[in-house]
Design a protein around this motif. Structure first.
Motif, PDB file in Angstrom:
ATOM      1  N   VAL A  67      35.350  38.128  45.584  1.00 31.64           N
ATOM      2  CA  VAL A  67      35.519  39.251  44.625  1.00 31.64           C
ATOM      3  C   VAL A  67      35.032  39.081  43.139  1.00 31.64           C
ATOM      4  CG1 VAL A  67      37.851  39.596  45.798  1.00 31.64           C
ATOM      5  CG2 VAL A  67      37.973  37.905  43.820  1.00 31.64           C
ATOM      6  N   THR A  68      35.456  40.059  42.244  1.00 32.78           N
ATOM      7  CA  THR A  68      34.681  40.175  40.982  1.00 32.78           C
ATOM      8  C   THR A  68      34.800  38.878  40.168  1.00 32.78           C
ATOM      9  OG1 THR A  68      34.886  42.574  40.893  1.00 32.78           O
ATOM     10  CG2 THR A  68      34.491  41.770  38.855  1.00 32.78           C
ATOM     11  N   ASP A  78      37.001  43.876  32.119  1.00 34.01           N
ATOM     12  CA  ASP A  78      37.277  42.660  31.302  1.00 34.01           C
ATOM     13  C   ASP A  78      36.793  41.385  32.043  1.00 34.01           C
ATOM     14  OD1 ASP A  78      39.303  42.504  32.922  1.00 34.01           O
ATOM     15  OD2 ASP A  78      40.951  42.592  31.567  1.00 34.01           O
ATOM     16  N   ARG A  79      37.063  41.002  33.178  1.00 34.24           N
ATOM     17  CA  ARG A  79      36.769  39.806  33.769  1.00 34.24           C
ATOM     18  C   ARG A  79      35.092  39.596  33.973  1.00 34.24           C
ATOM     19  NH1 ARG A  79      39.661  43.117  37.264  1.00 34.24           N
ATOM     20  NH2 ARG A  79      38.644  43.923  39.025  1.00 34.24           N
ATOM     21  N   LEU A 125      18.828  40.249  38.639  1.00 33.31           N
ATOM     22  CA  LEU A 125      19.738  41.268  38.751  1.00 33.31           C
ATOM     23  C   LEU A 125      20.340  40.731  40.248  1.00 33.31           C
ATOM     24  CD1 LEU A 125      19.651  45.063  39.042  1.00 33.31           C
ATOM     25  CD2 LEU A 125      20.040  44.005  40.947  1.00 33.31           C
ATOM     26  N   SER A 126      21.750  40.670  40.411  1.00 29.44           N
ATOM     27  CA  SER A 126      22.434  40.574  41.537  1.00 29.44           C
ATOM     28  C   SER A 126      23.704  41.209  41.653  1.00 29.44           C
ATOM     29  CB  SER A 126      22.773  38.948  41.585  1.00 29.44           C
ATOM     30  OG  SER A 126      23.071  38.375  43.014  1.00 29.44           O
ATOM     31  N   ALA A 127      24.663  40.858  42.548  1.00 28.58           N
ATOM     32  CA  ALA A 127      25.919  41.549  42.585  1.00 28.58           C
ATOM     33  C   ALA A 127      26.869  40.311  42.711  1.00 28.58           C
ATOM     34  CB  ALA A 127      26.059  42.258  43.968  1.00 28.58           C
ATOM     35  N   ASP A 128      28.292  40.565  42.455  1.00 26.68           N
ATOM     36  CA  ASP A 128      29.454  39.658  42.515  1.00 26.68           C
ATOM     37  C   ASP A 128      29.952  39.480  43.916  1.00 26.68           C
ATOM     38  OD1 ASP A 128      30.323  42.350  42.354  1.00 26.68           O
ATOM     39  OD2 ASP A 128      31.844  41.840  40.913  1.00 26.68           O
TER      40      ASP A 128
END
Length: 546
Positions: free
Chosen positions: A82-83, A165-166, A351-354
């Motif tokens: 998750v984020t 925010d996170r 560049l990536s993703a969470d």
């Protein structure tokens, strides 16, 4: 005025750790360090989007693929994809078991209530266009970030930006010149007093001149020719926001004929929000002179709207494909601005993703695959029935969400002391459709080196005191969500993400070496001549020119 060089509330517990990290840091590199380190997180970007969508791209994504290094076998090795933990992993180079952020939120056993990963009841945030009453900080993060080290070692100037925010907070760490996100209401841009005790002038100037209501009445239509979209425009299980249907076009008009809360929800789930964030970031680079100081500066941007659109329409939707085609344009503009302001090949970007995302269960079932939805409330009810039959009426479950189940202390003490009751509870959860395995906290806390892949994934996500008493592992294709698409499992859909580097010190190419997002911060640190001693990842040397 920014307070980035002061010692905020949240940084004090980390003083000793920072001292060790910075004293032992490597100070040499075979190339001149970049003037600017850029971290881009595309929220919910699956690894296969690169293969699926690359022929749609002519801008920023294409530049990354042609001029940069693409790590094609990158994935998170942990369960709770998750984020908040994803951003913390990217920024620290460590996994949740070490950085201390296991979830977006959890049951605080001391306060006896749910808390988000950034919530800080000691503080009140600083609002730019309106007062805010909530408080956030990074005080739960247990180790320093790459940006913390660059600030302390090199005097870096740091800017982070996101809708969430996170995302902005975890990318920044314990300090920064401008750490900015938006709240629950339109134009509610804000920061925390741990970053600045007064509004940052450059941020305030931008948000005053660029109100979100300016996009009211715009239409989100498909950017590409119709034949380029290979899926139906009204896929099973899609859950568009209020005021929209599942098909294009999507008009941003809210429900009251003005820029109301519904309009704000629509705006966040549109490419106009990503474009806004991209312009915002480019403006702050120039106004805060990032990349033009004596030391390496940092820009970290998280594009959150891709996640919100993915939840609503699913990864197989035309909307998701279109979001990435438009984000390609936004990234092209941002990269071109960095070339102009900082200098081409004077900056480096990762560049990536969470996390990724699981396809909509309805679509998987239609394709003949095992899939479905698991209700956290149903899990809690089943558990209450089993415990209640032995201990009497409850509640015994304090909090249930996603993979985590938290008990009230007396109930868990009773479960631990009664093997029969424990077996009964586990059997009840195991019997719920979609559940693959139920793990106890005691099973996972020391299992990070286990040969059992699922047990190790749960252990890497586990942090004592913050993770649940029972961890529920769903089967692939099964999600804890009543509607739309989601993530949070150890399936390849949720774990696999892209990693791309481009710029100073990067060797262009396509690499099949296994990697995780925990390798990003150590790689960027190596380019700056630093070592992150708390990192569990390692520099991806195959993609470096030295």
């Amino acid at each position: 005025m920014s307070s980035r060089r002061s010692t905020p509330l949240a940084i004090a517990p980390l003083a000793a750790a920072l001292l060790v990290v910075f004293t032992d840091a490597a100070r040499t590199t075979a190339v001149e360090p970049p003037k600017l380190v850029v971290m881009v997180v595309v929220d919910q970007m699956r690894a296969d989007y690169v293969e699926r969508f690359q022929h749609d791209w002519a801008g920023g994504f294409k530049r990354l693929l042609t001029e940069g290094a693409w790590l094609r076998r990158a994935a998170y090795p942990y369960l709770d994809t998750v984020t908040c933990p994803g951003h913390a992993t990217i920024s620290t180079g460590a996994f949740p078991r070490t950085h201390g952020i296991p979830e977006n939120g959890w049951w605080d056993r001391d306060l006896r209530k749910q808390m988000t990963c950034t919530e800080d009841p000691r503080l009140s945030n600083i609002g730019y266009l309106a007062p805010v009453i909530t408080g956030d900080s990074v005080h739960r993060l247990q180790i320093p970030t790459l940006t913390d080290q660059l600030r302390a070692e090199r005097g870096a100037h740091v800017v982070t930006l996101a809708l969430k925010d996170r995302s902005a907070i975890m990318l920044a760490g314990h300090g920064g010149d401008a750490v900015t996100w938006i709240g629950e209401a339109i134009d509610s841009w804000q920061t925390s007093p741990i970053y600045s005790t007064t509004p940052v002038t450059a941020v305030k100037s931008f948000v005053e001149a660029n109100r979100i209501a300016a996009d009211f009445g715009k239409t989100w239509s498909r950017l590409l020719p119709a034949a380029r979209y290979k899926t139906a425009d009204d896929g099973a299980g899609e859950a568009p926001p209020l005021g929209w249907t599942a098909t294009f076009p999507h008009v941003l008009t809210g429900t009251s004929g003005q820029a109301d809360a519904t309009y704000f929800a629509q705006w966040q789930r549109s490419p106009f929000a990503d474009a806004y964030v991209g312009r915002f970031a480019a403006t702050l680079v120039e106004s805060l002179k990032l990349g033009r100081h004596d030391a390496t500066d940092v820009l970290a941007v998280s594009f959150s709207s891709t996640d919100l659109v993915g939840h609503a329409f699913g990864p197989g939707s035309q909307e998701v494909q279109d979001m990435y085609a438009r984000l390609d344009q936004t990234l092209a503009l941002l990269f071109a601005r960095l070339d102009d302001v900082v200098g081409r090949n004077q900056w480096v970007v990762a560049l990536s993703a969470d996390h990724g995302v699981t396809p909509l269960p309805e679509q998987l079932v239609a394709a003949g695959k095992d899939a479905g939805r698991i209700s956290s409330a149903a899990v809690a009810n089943v558990v209450e029935e089993r415990i209640g039959a032995v201990l009497g009426s409850g509640p015994h479950v304090a909090f249930a969400a996603g993979n985590e189940l938290f008990f009230h202390k007396a109930a868990y003490d009773a479960i631990q002391s009664s093997p029969d009751l424990l077996r009964s509870v586990v059997k009840a959860i195991d019997g719920i459709p979609g559940v693959h395995k139920v793990l106890r906290a005691e099973d996972v806390r020391d299992a990070s080196s286990s040969s059992d892949v699922m047990l190790r994934a749960a252990a890497l996500s586990y942090f004592p005191g913050r993770s649940g008493d029972l961890i529920i592992v769903p089967r692939p294709g099964w999600v804890f969500a009543p509607r739309g698409a989601t993530h949070g499992s150890a399936s390849a859909d949720d774990q696999r993400v892209p990693i791309l580097f481009m710029g100073r010190g990067i060797k262009p190419g396509r690499y099949d070496e296994p990697a995780t997002p925990a390798d990003i911060a150590p790689t960027l640190a190596a380019l700056c001549g630093l070592t992150l001693s708390h990192a569990e990842g390692r520099p991806i040397t195959v993609a470096l020119t030295f």
